[in-house]
Design an enzyme around this catalytic site. Structure first.
Site, PDB file in Angstrom:
ATOM      1  CB  ALA A  59      -0.922   0.005   1.230  1.00 15.39           C
ATOM      2  CB  CYS A  60       1.877   3.886  -1.837  1.00 17.52           C
ATOM      3  SG  CYS A  60       1.038   3.904  -3.440  1.00 17.52           S
ATOM      4  CB  SER A  61      -0.435   8.284  -0.707  1.00 20.35           C
ATOM      5  OG  SER A  61       0.336   8.510   0.438  1.00 20.35           O
TER       6      SER A  61
END
Length: 239
Positions: free
Chosen positions: A180-182
């Site tokens: 996951a990232c932004s």
């Protein structure tokens, strides 16, 4: 002393961020969520200095800033996407990710900068940042700092060379991982983006499968959507 004559950013795009959780204020990065959002290329034109001739040897000296060899993370997105599809890396939405975390022992690997992780993250998530603040002061690093500064960014980032090593210290190769990232990015083609959209989490997923991880998923919509949907989030306690 090294002088820089020409630092030419060839492409720049920044995405806006919203505060969706108290204390959630994603840091703008130049090598960002889509190139992770930015595909940034910097052309360093070699600078010819005044010649310094030594009478005894007639030695001529020049100084240049040389870009290091391309790393796997800098591979063309089309190639990365092809490998991700070949390795059957699957994208899941935030509610499916939460279910997999609760019912199937999946681990959410948050690859955002440490400061963003501390402000807000899914409970139980593991943080290993794929990009970090530029640390060194070589001629090439100075050139990159100058390019970031050109766009008013004074906390430029670079690929974290210890990313895989740190992940391996926390998660074994058989771990079930949701990266996951932004923003999340996507492998799905659209009319405007026939190859999808690159992101930090997709770059991280690519590096993981290259290094032998076999159960890698990707969070579609990113943690922006996770917080927007009001899914569980927590802050890290300050040391």
């Amino acid at each position: 002393m090294v002088a820089l004559t020409s630092v030419t950013p060839q492409y720049y795009h920044s995405s806006s961020s919203c505060s969706l959780h108290p204390g959630f204020h994603p840091t703008t990065i130049f090598t960002n969520d889509s190139i992770a959002n930015i595909t940034s290329s910097i052309t360093i034109k070699p600078l010819r200095f005044s010649r310094t001739r030594l009478p005894s040897s007639r030695l001529t000296i020049y100084n240049t800033a040389t870009k290091p060899a391309k790393s796997p993370a800098e591979e063309d997105w089309k190639i990365k996407r092809s490998v991700l599809l070949e390795k059957r890396v699957r994208s899941v939405d935030v509610k499916e990710a939460l279910r997999l975390q609760k019912e199937n022992n999946f681990v959410i690997l948050d690859v955002r900068p440490e400061a963003e992780f501390k402000e807000a993250h899914p409970p139980g998530a593991v943080n290993v940042q794929i990009y970090r603040l530029i640390k060194e002061w070589t001629a090439w690093d100075i050139a990159r700092r100058a390019a970031f500064a050109f766009f008013g960014i004074f906390a430029g980032t670079e690929e974290n060379p210890e990313f895989i090593q740190i992940v391996e210290s926390k998660l074994d190769k058989k771990s079930k991982i949701i990266v996951a990232c932004s923003s999340g990015g996507t492998m799905k083609p659209t009319q405007n983006l026939p190859e999808g959209q690159q992101s930090r989490s997709l770059i991280a997923a690519y590096l993981l499968v290259l290094n032998g991880y076999t159960n890698v998923f990707h969070l579609e919509g990113g943690l922006y959507t996770w917080f927007k949907e009001g899914l569980p989030a927590e802050e890290s306690e300050e040391n």
